[in-house]
Design a protein around this motif. Structure first.
Motif, short mmCIF file in Angstrom:
data_model
loop_
_atom_site.label_atom_id
_atom_site.label_comp_id
_atom_site.label_asym_id
_atom_site.label_seq_id
_atom_site.Cartn_x
_atom_site.Cartn_y
_atom_site.Cartn_z
N LEU A 299 101.76 -17.96 -77.70
CA LEU A 299 101.12 -17.11 -78.71
C LEU A 299 99.60 -17.35 -78.75
O LEU A 299 99.15 -18.45 -79.01
N ALA B 227 104.59 -4.27 -86.96
CA ALA B 227 103.47 -5.16 -86.64
C ALA B 227 103.58 -6.41 -87.51
O ALA B 227 104.26 -6.38 -88.53
N PRO B 228 102.92 -7.51 -87.13
CA PRO B 228 103.01 -8.72 -87.96
C PRO B 228 102.55 -8.43 -89.39
O PRO B 228 101.54 -7.75 -89.59
N LEU C 210 105.65 -19.57 -69.94
CA LEU C 210 105.89 -18.29 -70.62
C LEU C 210 107.21 -18.28 -71.40
O LEU C 210 107.36 -17.53 -72.35
N ASP D 140 106.50 -20.54 -80.54
CA ASP D 140 106.17 -19.52 -79.55
C ASP D 140 104.87 -19.98 -78.90
O ASP D 140 103.78 -19.58 -79.30
N TYR E 298 106.51 -12.24 -89.13
CA TYR E 298 107.17 -10.97 -88.84
C TYR E 298 108.25 -10.70 -89.89
O TYR E 298 108.94 -11.63 -90.30
N GLN F 162 110.23 -14.18 -90.35
CA GLN F 162 110.17 -15.28 -89.41
C GLN F 162 108.72 -15.62 -89.12
O GLN F 162 107.87 -14.73 -89.02
N LYS G 262 99.15 -9.90 -74.13
CA LYS G 262 100.62 -9.84 -74.07
C LYS G 262 101.11 -9.30 -72.73
O LYS G 262 102.18 -8.72 -72.63
N ASN G 263 100.29 -9.47 -71.70
CA ASN G 263 100.62 -8.94 -70.38
C ASN G 263 101.25 -10.04 -69.52
O ASN G 263 100.58 -10.68 -68.73
N TYR G 264 102.56 -10.25 -69.69
CA TYR G 264 103.23 -11.32 -68.97
C TYR G 264 103.39 -10.98 -67.49
O TYR G 264 103.42 -11.87 -66.64
N VAL G 265 103.51 -9.68 -67.19
CA VAL G 265 103.60 -9.27 -65.79
C VAL G 265 102.30 -9.63 -65.06
O VAL G 265 102.32 -10.22 -63.98
N GLY G 266 101.19 -9.31 -65.69
CA GLY G 266 99.89 -9.63 -65.11
C GLY G 266 99.69 -11.13 -64.95
O GLY G 266 99.17 -11.61 -63.95
N GLU H 158 102.06 -16.32 -86.64
CA GLU H 158 102.18 -14.93 -87.05
C GLU H 158 103.47 -14.80 -87.85
O GLU H 158 104.44 -15.52 -87.60
N SER I 279 109.62 -20.57 -75.95
CA SER I 279 109.75 -20.10 -77.32
C SER I 279 111.17 -20.36 -77.79
O SER I 279 112.10 -20.38 -77.00
N ARG J 24 102.05 -13.42 -64.54
CA ARG J 24 102.87 -13.92 -63.43
C ARG J 24 102.23 -13.58 -62.08
O ARG J 24 102.14 -14.43 -61.19
#
Lengths: 394, 212
Positions: free
Chosen positions: A268, A289-290, A218, A265, A283, A159, A192-196, A281, A221, A198
């Motif tokens: 990205l 990993a990619p 966020l 995405d 996959y 993909q 890749k820190n979606y929590v951070g 990227e 995708s 938000r």
């Protein structure tokens, strides 16, 4: 450091044993042939480059570079990727020729592994660069070729995720106003820190509508519908330029009939500053990993003194092998064992078969300790042993 | 639907993580934490669980042998792995703090910090403009200042009881910690459907709990 034992290699350096080599060779040949058939010409560049030029321009992080000194005290690097060296050659020489340039490479690159084993520090990359063409047709061709190469290499379950750096820039600029604040948010995406991301957005002095726009971003995708959702996040016409590009690109990919391999995405971010437009990227199932990545890097050539638009992709041969799982069987080697009396007969037979395109191994019986073990992996065995013509095939 | 492999942390976080999964409607086998089996399949959920040391969860996820994992933010800060940090599960809250014996100051020549988190400690003190020497320990960090190994420690504090019992005081709070849902970058795309379902079910449960 304790004294090295004779079998040890530097961290991340790997040997390629015969059966892996065969699988790899076939994979590379299939990929290279496909690239050639699309009109790309292969080039080679040196393994060593200057740190100040190629090392600095490369997308690879400084701490991943292998550095050494030459006799004059200049810092050298083992090339960490092929894109920067190719940009150097293109700017210095090739761009004076036919433009756009279609170049391909298949070469080892080097990236130091500091933390632990389990990752290669030297691996082969195979890829293409299209230099001097700023159109979306170039981006579409590169992705279509990528799909084609993956299939020719024997991979079906893969993909490609597409993003667009300028869409992120436009959206962030619209809402946040300053480059500094945009970069802060972009870094959360890069890490890749979606929590951070938000948490950071929630604490920004913004209207609740703007916060919602940043949070909804966020979730952008999925399929082509993603672009429609994205349009709603942008105000006015200025911001949709990047989205229009993605839409047009998708249409081009449909024309190539490769759209089923592509998803969007939009959050990205493969690199903090390297890419200038489309990023992607690749996959594959079964690889953590990619297996490859790429995108448009319109600023790189300028660093080498000759501004030009460029786009391309690189695939990691080691990861592609991992995705293939199945290794080639030992090649069909024909084994001829002979004793001294019938040496000439055996040589003639071997030459005849080699001329016909077979792989023939010629071995004096006197040099083998265990004949069964020696011939175990051979598909065919012929004996020229003893006085009579007792030619036996096993 | 392809199977999801989930790395769960052993010990302190496990019970809360398992409870959260159950509240989100996932049928976890009751024997998960007592069993000596390292890997447990739950065919009804199309999931496979394994237990790992909390410090190792992010490693399994980065290498892609687990698609998803539950890890403390302390682990993510220390290990800096290439994984998606998708959700704050808001469980096992605690914080990283600098502690030491009361009324002491850092040694001026070579301030020594004992910790299980060398990267976090080093980044924190560099950020403050102080050069310190980090001593890596694997447990019972509180012992270090008591026995004279270090001036300060950097460690996880949840209630502060362990510090108090050992006569130590907190000097600074570094950062708040909760457990996070982490995802391998390739699984995030290749198993997008399964992971989205997991994320939305967990999100719902977390929000419900926040309201209560």
């Amino acid at each position: 450091m304790s004294k090295l034992l004779m079998f040890e290699k530097p961290v991340g350096m790997r040997d390629t044993l015969p059966h892996i080599y065969e699988t790899k060779r076939k994979l590379k040949e299939a990929a290279e042939q496909e690239m050639r058939s699309w009109g790309y010409r292969f080039i080679e560049t040196p393994a060593l480059e200057y740190y100040e030029t190629v090392g600095d321009a490369s997308a690879i992080l400084d701490r991943q570079l292998f550095k050494l000194l030459d006799q004059e005290g200049n810092t050298l690097v083992l090339r960490p990727d092929m894109t920067a060296p190719i940009a150097r050659v293109a700017a210095a020489k090739l761009l004076k020729e036919r433009v756009p340039l279609r170049l391909a490479y298949s070469a080892s690159v080097y990236r130091a592994q500091q933390r632990e084993g389990g990752r290669a520090a030297e691996f082969e990359q195979i890829g293409v660069e299209m230099i001097g063409d700023h159109t979306l047709s170039a981006d579409a061709e590169v992705i279509a070729l990528l799909v084609s190469v993956m299939k020719k290499a024997g991979l079906e379950k893969f993909q490609i995720s597409l993003g667009h750096i300028r869409f992120i820039d436009e959206l962030f600029q619209q809402i946040l106003g300053t480059e500094e604040r945009s970069e802060q948010l972009r870094r959360f995406l890069y890490e890749k820190n979606y929590v951070g991301y938000r948490d950071h957005v929630k604490n920004l002095p913004l209207s609740s509508i703007d916060k919602k726009r940043l949070l909804q971003f966020l979730d952008l995708s999925g399929g082509i519908g993603t672009l429609k959702e994205a349009v709603n996040l942008i105000e006015g016409s200025a911001g949709s330029e990047a989205l229009d590009e993605l839409k047009t690109l998708y249409k081009r990919l449909e024309e190539y009939n490769v759209d089923q391999y592509v998803t969007f995405d939009l959050p990205l971010v493969s690199h903090m500053s390297y890419y200038t437009g489309l990023v992607f990227e690749v996959y594959a199932e079964g690889v953590g990993a990619p297996v490859g990545n790429g995108g448009r890097y319109d600023d790189l050539l300028e660093k080498f003194g000759r501004p030009a638009g460029a786009t391309g992709f690189g695939l990691r041969v080691d990861f592609l092998l991992e995705a293939l799982e199945q290794l080639e069987d030992e090649e069909g080697i024909h084994c001829i064992l002979f004793s001294n009396e019938r040496r000439v007969e055996a040589i003639n037979e071997a030459q005849r078969r080699r001329a016909a395109g077979e792989c023939v191994l010629l071995q004096d019986v006197a040099g083998v300790q265990d004949v069964d073990k020696f011939t175990e992996s051979c598909k065919h065995v012929t004996f020229f042993v003893g006085k009579s013509s007792s030619e036996g095939e096993v | 639907m392809s199977m999801l492999t989930i790395a769960m942390p052993k010990g302190r976080i496990f019970e809360e993580a398992a409870a959260l999964m159950q509240e989100a409607g996932y049928q976890l086998p009751p024997e998960l934490d007592e069993s000596r089996k390292l890997i447990i399949e739950v065919p009804e959920e199309n999931m496979r669980f394994f237990l790992a040391k909390p410090m190792d969860v992010a490693t399994y996820v980065e290498h892609g042998v687990a698609d998803v994992g539950i890890a403390g933010k302390d682990v993510l800060l220390e290990e800096d792995r290439d994984v998606y940090e998708l959700l704050d599960l808001k469980i096992s809250p605690c914080y990283l703090a600098v502690a030491g014996l009361p009324n002491t100051s850092l040694n001026e020549v070579a301030p020594k910090i004992a910790t299980k988190y060398p990267n976090v400690a080093s980044t924190y003190f560099r950020g403050k403009g102080e050069q310190v020497e980090i001593i890596k320990l694997n447990g019972s960090i509180e012992l270090a200042p008591l026995i004279g190994l270090s001036d300060r420690i950097v460690d996880i504090v949840s209630t502060g009881q362990t510090l108090r019992e050992n006569g130590l005081v907190e000097y600074e709070t570094i950062v708040g910690i909760t457990s996070r849902l982490i995802v391998n970058p390739v699984s995030y795309r290749m198993k997008n459907k399964e992971i989205s379902t997991l994320v939305s079910r967990l999100t719902e449960t977390i929000e419900e709990k926040a309201v209560q």
